[in-house]
Design a protein around this motif. Structure first.
Motif, mmCIF file in Angstrom:
data_model
loop_
_atom_site.group_PDB
_atom_site.id
_atom_site.type_symbol
_atom_site.label_atom_id
_atom_site.label_comp_id
_atom_site.label_asym_id
_atom_site.label_seq_id
_atom_site.Cartn_x
_atom_site.Cartn_y
_atom_site.Cartn_z
ATOM 1 N N ASN A 1 -1.935 3.067 -7.670
ATOM 2 C CA ASN A 1 -1.730 2.943 -9.113
ATOM 3 C C ASN A 1 -1.136 1.578 -9.470
ATOM 4 O O ASN A 1 -1.582 0.920 -10.419
ATOM 5 C CB ASN A 1 -0.812 4.069 -9.593
ATOM 6 C CG ASN A 1 -0.745 4.143 -11.096
ATOM 7 O OD1 ASN A 1 -1.765 4.078 -11.768
ATOM 8 N ND2 ASN A 1 0.457 4.256 -11.638
ATOM 9 N N ILE A 2 -0.149 1.148 -8.704
ATOM 10 C CA ILE A 2 0.479 -0.152 -8.987
ATOM 11 C C ILE A 2 -0.528 -1.280 -8.758
ATOM 12 O O ILE A 2 -0.626 -2.224 -9.544
ATOM 13 C CB ILE A 2 1.742 -0.345 -8.119
ATOM 14 C CG1 ILE A 2 2.821 0.665 -8.520
ATOM 15 C CG2 ILE A 2 2.277 -1.774 -8.251
ATOM 16 C CD1 ILE A 2 3.979 0.767 -7.543
ATOM 17 N N THR B 1 -2.984 -1.173 -11.759
ATOM 18 C CA THR B 1 -2.448 -1.621 -13.054
ATOM 19 C C THR B 1 -2.193 -3.122 -13.049
ATOM 20 O O THR B 1 -2.235 -3.761 -14.094
ATOM 21 C CB THR B 1 -1.144 -0.879 -13.423
ATOM 22 O OG1 THR B 1 -0.217 -1.020 -12.357
ATOM 23 C CG2 THR B 1 -1.397 0.592 -13.690
ATOM 24 N N ASP C 1 3.780 7.685 -1.757
ATOM 25 C CA ASP C 1 3.668 6.224 -1.710
ATOM 26 C C ASP C 1 2.207 5.764 -1.798
ATOM 27 O O ASP C 1 1.930 4.684 -2.317
ATOM 28 C CB ASP C 1 4.295 5.674 -0.421
ATOM 29 C CG ASP C 1 5.815 5.521 -0.534
ATOM 30 O OD1 ASP C 1 6.373 5.896 -1.582
ATOM 31 O OD2 ASP C 1 6.432 5.032 0.431
ATOM 32 N N THR D 1 0.875 -3.785 -1.343
ATOM 33 C CA THR D 1 0.705 -4.009 -2.782
ATOM 34 C C THR D 1 1.696 -5.054 -3.282
ATOM 35 O O THR D 1 1.339 -5.942 -4.074
ATOM 36 C CB THR D 1 0.864 -2.672 -3.535
ATOM 37 O OG1 THR D 1 -0.106 -1.751 -3.025
ATOM 38 C CG2 THR D 1 0.659 -2.850 -5.027
ATOM 39 N N GLY D 2 2.941 -4.970 -2.813
ATOM 40 C CA GLY D 2 3.932 -5.975 -3.210
ATOM 41 C C GLY D 2 3.564 -7.354 -2.688
ATOM 42 O O GLY D 2 3.695 -8.363 -3.398
ATOM 43 N N GLU E 1 1.323 5.958 -5.465
ATOM 44 C CA GLU E 1 2.065 4.921 -6.194
ATOM 45 C C GLU E 1 1.443 3.548 -5.935
ATOM 46 O O GLU E 1 1.287 2.739 -6.846
ATOM 47 C CB GLU E 1 3.546 4.922 -5.784
ATOM 48 C CG GLU E 1 4.291 6.150 -6.277
ATOM 49 C CD GLU E 1 5.811 6.069 -6.093
ATOM 50 O OE1 GLU E 1 6.339 4.947 -5.922
ATOM 51 O OE2 GLU E 1 6.462 7.125 -6.132
ATOM 52 N N LEU F 1 2.681 0.360 -0.058
ATOM 53 C CA LEU F 1 3.478 -0.313 -1.088
ATOM 54 C C LEU F 1 3.840 -1.729 -0.661
ATOM 55 O O LEU F 1 3.877 -2.648 -1.488
ATOM 56 C CB LEU F 1 4.741 0.498 -1.386
ATOM 57 C CG LEU F 1 4.520 1.734 -2.260
ATOM 58 C CD1 LEU F 1 5.749 2.619 -2.272
ATOM 59 C CD2 LEU F 1 4.136 1.325 -3.686
#
Lengths: 367, 324
Positions: A184-185, A188, A178, A150-151, A181, A147
């Motif tokens: 997926n993040i 998208t 995580d 990704t951020g 998530e 995550l």
């Protein structure tokens, strides 16, 4: 052809089960005659050097743990090709979020042995300043870093930068929420992330067959990521696949997932006893697919190495081991009193009072 | 006059105008403006890159906010309801809170996690909780509660401008209550980590925060009619705790009652009571009293008024500390 110029994976050689492989376990090159033989030789010597140094470093750290100089060590033995092949394929400014076993990738980026060891010697909770290496500190709670990657990639997108973010995780971590998530993040948002899974077959004592009903790379279709499965003990194949998918991501194609099939030759950690859950025959089978000896056989067969080169790498590895030991023994415990100033941007009154009381108490034992 | 909700909205807008690294993310915060409309109109004015409708994944919201902060952004997350923060617990407690200490002070994570909090609005389960004690127990976080429109406006701006992670609680039951917001040129606001004496008094100190501040002020006014002079302190920041303001007040009044919505058992009031006991022991005329929720899962809406501290329960506690 150099593998760093590969942008499509469609024509790469594959095993019968679809896994990309350039070099067979016994060192036979599977690519065709169009390969630029000299360029590939130069690349393979670089990658071999990275793997040999990592293995020697890893062995020395393991010995230091057994001698009581490290509290814990997590060996990367067996995973050198997956790590070196991937890190060598990305740009030096591509930002990496590792898990905690990526010592070979970290060394490739120039992180010092002392910085790789301090956390395991118990003198710090992380190792190095990420910025100069574009390599974040280790994350021990599994998959949290996916995550973060990704951020970070969402930020890269907003900056209009062409940096790619690479994050490492394992077959065990893939089971964490995580991980799903994050993929997926990333999908998208079409965030520039390469999710690099080292499937080393074991999450402590739990086999990958118990973690996932389908191969991990096949999850990508569900999330909408590009993906490939690669022989993770074949450094050339890993390099080629990572090059291709990183450029796919860099060119705006959206995130990608690479599943590198490899094997954790050691225990989960130096506190683990793998003889309780896996067989010698399994270990033997994987020893025959060792990523380092595979490259030695390849280089020998192709005339890419000679004794002088091998001696030179050996000498460099020995020097690294000596340096590792030297730097490890020089690592000193921190002063707990300094920790109070690292919690928040300032030191609140109550925390200052705790610190002062602790220091006064400690000082009461002196002289 | 603005509602607390509007004051937050204006504070977020100012923060985004002041610093283009400020980004908002959360479930439904964009086109809808959030379920409480705190972010109303911000996506329209600042664009989808700065006001992001996140996927429905709380760990993902906080985890990606950490990544954005590592890249140099100042993310403000919205957790839709108090009871939805638990999926993000690992990212908050193990990642967000600890990053500075793990890196020996080198890496700041200026992430604000906004949480609509508490009961009193007739909501269904998981929508009325007060979970501040979990986060107050975690080193590396600032945990603050706004209670008025003015504080909501200025505290959210301070939280965003600061370099530390902040758990920013917004009492839902106060979202629609109007109040004056101090203008820009009226001098610097009270620092984020300071408590505010909202009503002066000499007989008893009520120590409270969030949705209970108004209840305590009402209780103090009622008590005044009976000749009791009650001081009310809005702690605002529970971590770090402005212990100096607490200590100064209780030494003067000799009596303290802590009031919060969360269960009293192992609640934040226990910490305040312990601090008061060690710091004000020789000034105390009575044991510190706590008024809060019972040690139950938050009850159904039809009985929440019995569960939550109200004016009468606060006054009962005032009577007890004055009885000695």
């Amino acid at each position: 052809m150099s593998t760093s110029t590969i942008t499509s994976t469609a024509d790469l050689p594959r095993t019968s089960d679809g896994c990309i492989q350039f070099v067979t376990p016994d060192g036979q090159l599977r690519t065709d005659a169009s390969v630029d033989h000299d360029a590939l030789g130069r690349l393979i010597r670089d990658l071999y050097r990275g793997m040999r140094l990592a293995r020697r470093f890893d062995d020395e750290a393991f010995a230091l743990q057994r001698q009581g100089e490290l509290g814990l060590w997590l060996q990367c033995r067996g995973q050198e090709a997956a790590q070196v092949g991937s890190i060598a394929a990305v740009r030096a400014d591509d930002f990496v979020f590792p898990s905690y076993r990526e010592h070979a990738a970290a060394l490739w980026r120039g992180i010092r042995p002392a910085d790789l060891l301090r956390q395991w010697r118990g003198v710090a909770n992380s190792g190095w300043d990420p910025e100069p290496y574009s390599f974040h500190i280790y994350t021990l709670v599994l998959a949290a870093q996916l995550l973060h990657a990704t951020g970070y990639a969402l930020g890269v997108q907003r900056d209009g930068s062409d940096t790619v973010v690479v994050t490492y995780f394992g077959d065990g971590a893939a089971s964490e929420g995580d991980a799903s998530e994050a993929m997926n993040i990333a999908a998208t948002n079409q965030a520039p992330v390469v999710f690099f899974c080292q499937n080393n077959h074991w999450a402590i004592s739990t086999p990958s067959s118990s973690q996932s009903r389908t191969p991990i790379h096949r999850r990508a279709a569900g999330f909408g990521l590009r993906s490939e499965q690669v022989d993770g003990n074949d450094v050339l194949a890993v390099h080629a696949v990572t090059s291709a998918l990183t450029e796919h991501v860099r060119s705006g194609g959206g995130p990608a997932l690479i599943e590198a099939i490899t094997y954790r030759m050691g225990g989960h950690s130096t506190s683990d006893d793998p003889t309780r859950y896996r067989t010698d025959s399994e270990l033997e089978a994987w020893r025959a697919k060792d990523p380092v000896t595979r490259v030695e056989a390849l280089m020998h067969a192709q005339g890419w190495s000679d004794d002088a080169f091998l001696d030179e790498v050996q000498a460099e590895a020995d020097e690294l081991a000596a340096r590792t030991r030297r730097e490890c023994l020089a690592l000193q415990a921190p002063d707990l009193a300094d920790a109070f100033a690292t919690v928040l941007a300032d030191v609140p009154q109550l925390l200052q009072e705790e610190r002062d009381a602790f220091v006064a108490y400690r000082d009461s034992f002196l002289d | 006059m603005l509602t607390l909700c509007q004051a937050l909205n204006r504070g977020l807008r100012r923060a985004m105008e002041d610093d283009d690294k400020v980004v908002l993310l959360g479930e439904d915060v964009g086109r809808l403006g959030g379920v409480f409309r705190v972010t109303d109109g911000l996506q329209k004015d600042f664009g989808e890159a700065r006001v992001m409708d996140s996927t429905l994944a709380e760990s993902g919201i906080v985890g990606t906010a950490i990544g954005l902060a590592l890249r140099g952004y100042r993310p403000v997350c919205e957790i839709q309801f108090d009871g939805f923060v638990y999926p993000a617990f690992n990212q908050i407690v193990s990642q967000l809170a600890k990053m500075r200490a793990r890196t020996n002070g080198r890496t700041s994570l200026p992430v604000v996690v906004r949480i609509p909090v508490g009961g009193g609005i007739g909501a269904v389960e998981h929508h009325s909780e007060s979970n501040e004690a979990y986060f107050a127990h975690t080193a590396g976080l600032r945990v603050v509660y706004c209670a008025s429109a003015d504080d909501a406006h200025w505290m959210i701006r301070q939280a965003i401008a600061g370099d530390d992670p902040v758990i920013f609680y917004e009492p839902k039951r106060r979202y629609w209550v109007k109040g004056e917001v101090t203008p820009e040129d009226a001098g610097p606001p009270l620092p984020l980590d300071r408590a505010r004496v909202v009503r002066r008094g000499s007989d008893v100190t009520l120590l409270t925060y969030g949705g209970m501040v108004a209840t305590c002020v009402a209780a103090a006014e009622t008590a005044a009619q009976e000749g009791r002079d009650v001081e009310v302190i809005d702690l605002r920041s529970i971590s770090p705790l402005d212990v100096r303001t607490v200590e100064e007040s209780v030494r003067r009044t000799g009596r303290a009652v802590v009031v919060h919505e969360a269960p009293t058992f192992a609640g934040f009031g226990a910490e305040i009571a312990a601090q008061v006991m060690t710091r004000c022991f020789y000034s105390l005329e009575a044991p510190v009293e706590r008024v809060g929720g019972f040690n139950l899962p938050y009850p159904p809406a039809k009985v929440e008024e019995e569960y939550l501290p109200d004016l009468d329960r606060v006054l009962d506690a005032v009577d007890r500390v004055l009885a000695g």
